[in-house]
Design an enzyme around this catalytic site. Structure first.
Site, short mmCIF file in Angstrom:
data_model
loop_
_atom_site.label_atom_id
_atom_site.label_comp_id
_atom_site.label_asym_id
_atom_site.label_seq_id
_atom_site.Cartn_x
_atom_site.Cartn_y
_atom_site.Cartn_z
N HIS A 1 11.84 -61.74 59.30
CA HIS A 1 12.95 -62.53 59.87
C HIS A 1 12.94 -63.97 59.33
O HIS A 1 12.24 -64.26 58.37
CB HIS A 1 12.90 -62.45 61.40
CG HIS A 1 12.62 -61.04 61.87
ND1 HIS A 1 13.58 -60.06 61.88
CD2 HIS A 1 11.46 -60.44 62.28
CE1 HIS A 1 13.03 -58.93 62.30
NE2 HIS A 1 11.75 -59.12 62.55
N GLU B 1 9.82 -64.26 67.19
CA GLU B 1 9.09 -63.47 66.20
C GLU B 1 9.07 -64.18 64.85
O GLU B 1 8.05 -64.15 64.15
CB GLU B 1 9.72 -62.08 66.06
CG GLU B 1 8.95 -61.18 65.10
CD GLU B 1 9.62 -59.84 64.88
OE1 GLU B 1 10.63 -59.55 65.55
OE2 GLU B 1 9.15 -59.09 64.01
N HIS C 1 5.13 -58.57 61.36
CA HIS C 1 6.11 -58.54 62.44
C HIS C 1 5.41 -58.54 63.79
O HIS C 1 4.22 -58.29 63.90
CB HIS C 1 6.98 -57.26 62.34
CG HIS C 1 7.92 -57.28 61.18
ND1 HIS C 1 9.25 -57.58 61.31
CD2 HIS C 1 7.71 -57.05 59.86
CE1 HIS C 1 9.83 -57.53 60.12
NE2 HIS C 1 8.92 -57.21 59.22
N GLU D 1 3.11 -54.32 62.94
CA GLU D 1 3.65 -54.84 64.19
C GLU D 1 2.42 -55.32 64.96
O GLU D 1 1.66 -54.53 65.51
CB GLU D 1 4.41 -53.76 64.97
CG GLU D 1 5.62 -53.19 64.25
CD GLU D 1 6.84 -54.12 64.29
OE1 GLU D 1 6.75 -55.24 64.83
OE2 GLU D 1 7.91 -53.70 63.77
ZN ZN Z 1 10.33 -57.78 63.09
#
Ligand code: ZN
Length: 262
Positions: free
Chosen positions: A57, A94, A149, A227
């Site tokens: 992102h 995030e 992430h 993640e």
């Molecule tokens: Zn992400």
């Protein structure tokens, strides 16, 4: 790409403590009294290797929906160029989290001798698209690509998982297996280094294979996503929000990349 667009959504004023710690290079150790043998391999195990870090992102994504929602080709379908990502209940985003972890991880890998390339230069921009992120790793001829992430799953689930690319015949045949090996190395080191458990809500033993992520589909180099935890889970969020814990995460991720490459 960077053409100015009227912001269609109100971007929360997410202040980002990004940038990571000042690169605190450890002082050179005093020369040992014993005769030194060539130990450059031990001191710089990643010399000659290239690692691409992809902090998920970006800080400007939420205020540029038209650029971000543009559909791009990811081999087996079309997906948004990029997404805004998630955030903790307290508003720690995030994109700031992934930027901070990447900024901590980069100097650790560089101290191991690696050349490190990031897919974005700061946490204030828009994108780049997943296609461009993959192209950066491909063009750098990365020996390992790590996309960072934090998950935005239902609040009841916690823990981390690592995602590796599934086979897209004729596109990524050569990197499916090395990506799995990278994924296992990162998973093992991350668990050992952070103490976080495997995700309770998805994946199996902390590993998952997917063919719907453009960044993985388009990579011609060994690549994984991690993640790092579930940002919507209060326990994980508390950990991910602590700078000292993010440093632990970065140290663990560096160990995983090193273990794969050596
Ligand atoms: Zn992400």
């Amino acid at each position: 790409m960077r053409a100015y667009l009227v912001a269609l959504t109100v971007s929360a004023a997410l202040s980002c403590a990004c940038g990571g710690p000042a690169a605190s290079r450890a002082p050179e150790a005093a020369q040992p009294a014993t005769p030194s043998t060539p130990s450059s391999t031990a001191a710089s195990p990643l010399r000659g290797r290239t690692v691409v870090l992809d902090p998920g992102h970006n800080g400007g994504n939420a205020s540029h929906p038209r650029e971000i929602n543009r559909q791009v080709d990811v081999i087996n379908g079309r997906k948004a160029c990029n997404t805004t990502g998630t955030e903790t209940a307290d508003g720690y985003s995030e994109h700031a989290f992934t930027w901070d972890v990447a900024s901590r991880l980069k100097p650790i890998l560089e101290r191991m001798g690696a050349r490190v390339v990031l897919t974005r230069p700061d946490d204030k921009g828009v994108g780049p698209c997943v296609t461009e992120r993959a192209a950066i790793g491909n063009q750098a001829r990365a020996d390992a690509v790590l996309s960072i992430h934090g998950d935005g799953a239902a609040a009841g689930g916690h823990g981390f998982h690592v995602i590796t690319p599934g086979l897209l015949r004729g596109h990524n045949d050569e990197v499916v297996q090395p990506s799995r090996e990278l994924g296992r190395a990162v998973r093992d080191a991350y668990r050992a280094g952070t103490g976080l458990p495997y995700a309770t809500y998805t994946a199996k033993d902390g590993l998952q294979t997917r063919t719907d992520l453009g960044g993985l589909n388009l990579s011609t180099r060994p690549a994984v996503f991690i993640e790092c935890g579930n940002m919507r889970n209060p326990g994980d969020a508390a950990k991910l929000s602590r700078p000292a814990f993010r440093q632990r995460m970065a140290t663990a991720l560096a160990a995983g990349v090193r273990d794969f490459l050596t």
